[in-house]
Design an enzyme around this catalytic site. Structure first.
Site, short mmCIF file in Angstrom:
data_model
loop_
_atom_site.label_atom_id
_atom_site.label_comp_id
_atom_site.label_asym_id
_atom_site.label_seq_id
_atom_site.Cartn_x
_atom_site.Cartn_y
_atom_site.Cartn_z
N GLU A 137 -36.52 -59.36 47.48
CA GLU A 137 -35.43 -59.82 46.85
C GLU A 137 -34.17 -58.93 46.83
OE1 GLU A 137 -38.38 -61.91 43.61
OE2 GLU A 137 -37.40 -60.02 43.01
N HIS B 51 -35.42 -65.79 41.11
CA HIS B 51 -35.77 -64.86 40.12
C HIS B 51 -35.13 -64.88 38.92
CE1 HIS B 51 -38.17 -60.87 39.72
NE2 HIS B 51 -38.16 -61.46 38.55
N ARG C 202 -44.53 -61.90 40.27
CA ARG C 202 -44.09 -60.90 41.34
C ARG C 202 -44.46 -61.60 42.53
NH1 ARG C 202 -41.40 -59.14 37.82
NH2 ARG C 202 -41.18 -56.84 37.15
#
Length: 320
Positions: free
Chosen positions: A263, A284, A234
Site C-alpha cells: 500500500e 484503505h 490487513r
C-alpha cells in the site's frame, strides 16, 4: 518539553491535530516520511507518532533519545516490538476509534456485492432503464442477506461490532478457531468447518506470522460455493495470487478488499488491473470517517500526555 514528531501526519487527512499541541509538547508534523528520512527526523525526538512508517530494529537502535512510539493505528506490524523492548522504547497504540466506521464499510462493501448498486446506477446513466419495456430493470441479480451466514475471523471490538450489524440484517454469525488449534473454544467452530458453512467471510484479525496468507488456495477451496470474502483488516492476510485465481475460476462469488499487501499498490498490481465485476477494491479508507479520525487524535493526545505524566496508556510494550 517533549520533542514530538509525527512522521506521516497527512495520513490523518483534515483531522484537527490541535489536541496534540500542549505546553509540555513541542510538536513537529511531516506530511509523509520516506525510509531514508526517518533517522534524521527522529534524531532529537523523545516521542514519535507514526501511522504506517516502518520503525525496524536497526532504526530504533540508532535513536538513543527516543522513549515512546505512539501508533496512529491499532495494528503494530510496522514496528519492531522486540527492538523497542531491547532499547527501552515504550509503544502505545489507539483502540476502538473505528468501531463504528469499519463495520459500516464492511456492509457498504457487502451490499455492493449483493445489491449491485453501482451496476444499476451505471445502467441508468447509460439509458438502459429508459429503454426498458418494463417499469423496472433486472439485469443484475440481487441477493438478500437475511438468512445467510457470516463467519467473523477475528472477534475483537471490530469483529464484535460487525457481528451485531450482521445480526441486525437477519444473518447468522459464526466464529472460527485458529486453523492450527487442537481444541476449539466455546462458541467456535474448527476453521475449515466454519469456512464450509459461511456465505460471507469478514476478516478482522491482526497480521502476524500465524495469520499471514491465512486465506490461501487451500482456504478458498474449502469455502462454500458462492461465498463472498470481505477484508478490512490487513492485506497480508490474503494470498492475492490465489484470490485472483479463485475469482477467475468462480471458486469465490465475490470479494471486497479495503486493504492490499502493498500500500499504495503499484499501478500494475494484478488485482487493481483485474477487470472483474465481482471484485471491489477501496483504498484503505474503512477506518477513516471524519469522526473516527478525530477520535484517534484524541487518543493519541491522551497517550502522549499519559507518558508525560509518568504513565503509559494502551501500551503494547511494556505490558503490566
Amino acid at each position: 518539553m517533549y520533542q514530538t514528531v509525527f512522521l506521516d501526519a497527512a495520513s490523518m487527512g483534515d483531522a484537527d491535530l490541535s489536541p496534540l499541541q500542549a505546553d509540555n509538547i513541542a510538536l513537529t508534523c511531516f506530511n509523509a516520511t520516506t525510509p531514508a528520512q526517518v533517522l534524521n527526523r527522529l534524531q532529537q525526538a523523545d516521542i514519535a507518532i507514526v501511522n504506517k512508517v516502518v520503525l525496524d530494529a536497526t532504526t530504533l537502535a540508532a535513536l538513543p533519545r527516543l522513549k515512546l512510539i505512539c501508533l496512529a493505528a491499532t495494528g503494530a506490524n510496522n514496528i519492531d516490538l522486540a527492538g523497542a523492548q531491547q532499547h527501552g522504547i515504550a509503544v502505545c497504540n489507539v483502540r476502538g476509534y473505528a468501531d463504528t466506521a469499519v463495520p459500516q464499510q464492511v456492509f457498504a462493501l457487502l451490499l455492493q456485492l449483493t445489491n449491485k448498486v453501482q451496476q444499476y446506477q451505471n445502467a441508468v446513466r447509460a439509458g438502459r432503464w429508459s429503454q426498458s419495456p418494463h417499469f423496472c430493470l433486472l439485469d443484475y441479480p440481487v441477493t438478500e442477506l437475511a438468512g445467510k451466514t457470516m463467519l467473523i475471523v477475528g472477534y475483537g471490538a471490530l469483529g464484535q461490532a460487525t457481528a451485531k450489524l450482521a445480526q441486525a440484517f437477519g444473518m447468522q454469525v459464526l466464529l472460527s478457531e485458529q486453523p492450527d488449534a487442537s481444541i476449539c473454544r466455546a462458541g467456535r467452530l474448527p476453521f475449515f468447518t466454519a469456512l464450509a458453512q459461511a456465505d460471507v467471510v469478514s476478516l478482522h484479525c491482526p497480521l502476524t506470522a500465524g495469520t499471514e496468507r491465512l486465506f490461501n488456495a487451500r482456504a478458498f477451496a474449502a469455502m462454500k460455493p458462492g461465498a463472498l470474502l470481505i477484508n478490512t483488516a490487513r492485506g497480508g492476510l490474503i494470498d492475492e495470487t490465489a484470490l485472483l485465481q479463485a475469482l477467475q475460476q468462480g471458486t469465490l462469488a465475490g470479494a471486497a478488499l479495503d486493504v492490499l499487501t502493498e500500500e499504495p499498490p503499484p499501478p500494475a498490481h494484478p488485482l487493481v488491473l483485474a477487470d472483474l465485476p465481482q471484485l471491489i477494491i477501496t483504498p484503505h479508507m474503512a477506518w477513516a470517517s471524519a469522526e473516527a479520525r478525530q477520535r484517534m487524535v484524541q487518543q493519541l493526545a491522551a497517550n502522549v500526555q499519559a507518558f508525560a505524566g509518568g504513565q503509559l496508556r494502551n501500551a503494547l510494550w511494556p505490558q503490566h
